[in-house]
Enzyme design. Sequence first.
Site: not given
Ligand code: UDX
Length: 431
Positions: A26, A118, A148, A151, A256, A259, A262
């Site tokens: 980094d 990405t 994939f 977090e 939110g 990923c 954006k």
């Molecule tokens: C996501 C993808 O799941 C992952 O595969 C990708 O590579 C990066 O983006 P992440 O952003 O860490 O991962 O969280 P995720 O668990 O997918 O949730 C994303 C958002 O969706 C959160 O704000 C969560 O609260 C919301 N969410 C998720 C819902 O509102 N309802 C759901 O049923 C699932």
Amino acid sequence: MIGSGYVGLVSGACFSEFGHHVVCVDKDAGKIDALKAGRIPIFEPGLEDVVAANVRAGRLTFSTDLKNSIPDADAVFIAVGTPSRRGDGHADLAYVFQAAEEIAAALSGYTVVVTKSTVPVGTGQAVEQTIRRLRPDAEFDVASNPEFLREGSAIEDFRRPDRVVCGTDSERARNVMRQLYRPLFLNETPILFTTRESSELIKYAANAFLATKITFINEMADICEKVGANVQDIARGIGLDGRIGSKFLHAGPGYGGSCFPKDTLALMRTAEEVGAPSKIVTAVTVANDARKMRMAEKIEDAFGGVRGKRIAVLGLTFKPNTDDMRDSPSLVILPWLKGHGADIRAYDPEGMKEAAKHLDITMCDDAYQALDGADGVVILTEWNEFRALDLDRAKKLLKRPLMVDLRNIYKAQEMEEEGFAYYSVGRPPVL
Ligand code: UDX
């Protein structure tokens, strides 16, 4: 591993756990110093242990020196940020090409350059052209290998993925990738080899599809509220259909994170640009943005106006088990409430330090301190510790027993028994 942010660090640490020798690079010397001293710059369950064990085993090191980290490498991963470009929503590829140029200068012997960041379709080809232009003599292939990782469960996702996607036409590069993912191969994880373009698009398609699923159930929740139905029953009723599946059907305040917002935007822009605009993806982004704002109004209605009211807020991050605030619904909802005269007292187990950079609200030491003297409580993020609040204690601390639960973590009947006025998402309120 070029870039030691969220994806680079998790991937680097996990590859070293697979038995490979990994250097996480980094430009940020402060970050690298911290990592060398055993401090992990992000909150991700399990990451610290994986890093520590592999540093101890001599397989994982950290460096600011890109040039000297490349020549011995069989594979170089580009895992730098691709934020939304200001103004137009396109993915900003400045860091990717900067990395590609620096990698080009240092290549020695056959190397697979892998884009893990990405990146829009066509970026792999552009990276290849960049390197080829600078180093016509170099022996390399450029492959796409999207991540994939969620977090909060990124380590688990890396160790036990549903699939690994790898885009390249080169058999030589495929062999290197097979070796890298060998432990998963032995576990019979599907490893999908595609063209580079398909692999790049799979990442966007996956995220856009998941964002669509969430947005769909959120719209169903709105309909439920109007007709007296229960969105959790709807989710179960459709989710048991194997073609639909039960995951990602939790209604809430809108997605939110780093990923979905954006990537949906970037896919929308790419689709427009190539003359195949996606009405669905466009609608999803518009609906999700509007939803966050509407949640603020929902809170205002539940409180009977927020001017002069003190509101306890539990949860600030976009989801639990992370300290990430990027595009969190709280960043839209709380300024709106504050702007309408509310006094916000918030608590989040991990996100407050980051949140304080963006939100001018009072941060509390724990949930009960936030509740003390408040006119009601709003649950914004479903951290486990908010699922089992001592409701008797909460009632004593609150001026009145009012809860707005935007994650549906409580049962209506239980709240009724406890004497709460209880508002949730897509379920009949308890008044
Ligand atoms: C996501 C993808 O799941 C992952 O595969 C990708 O590579 C990066 O983006 P992440 O952003 O860490 O991962 O969280 P995720 O668990 O997918 O949730 C994303 C958002 O969706 C959160 O704000 C969560 O609260 C919301 N969410 C998720 C819902 O509102 N309802 C759901 O049923 C699932």
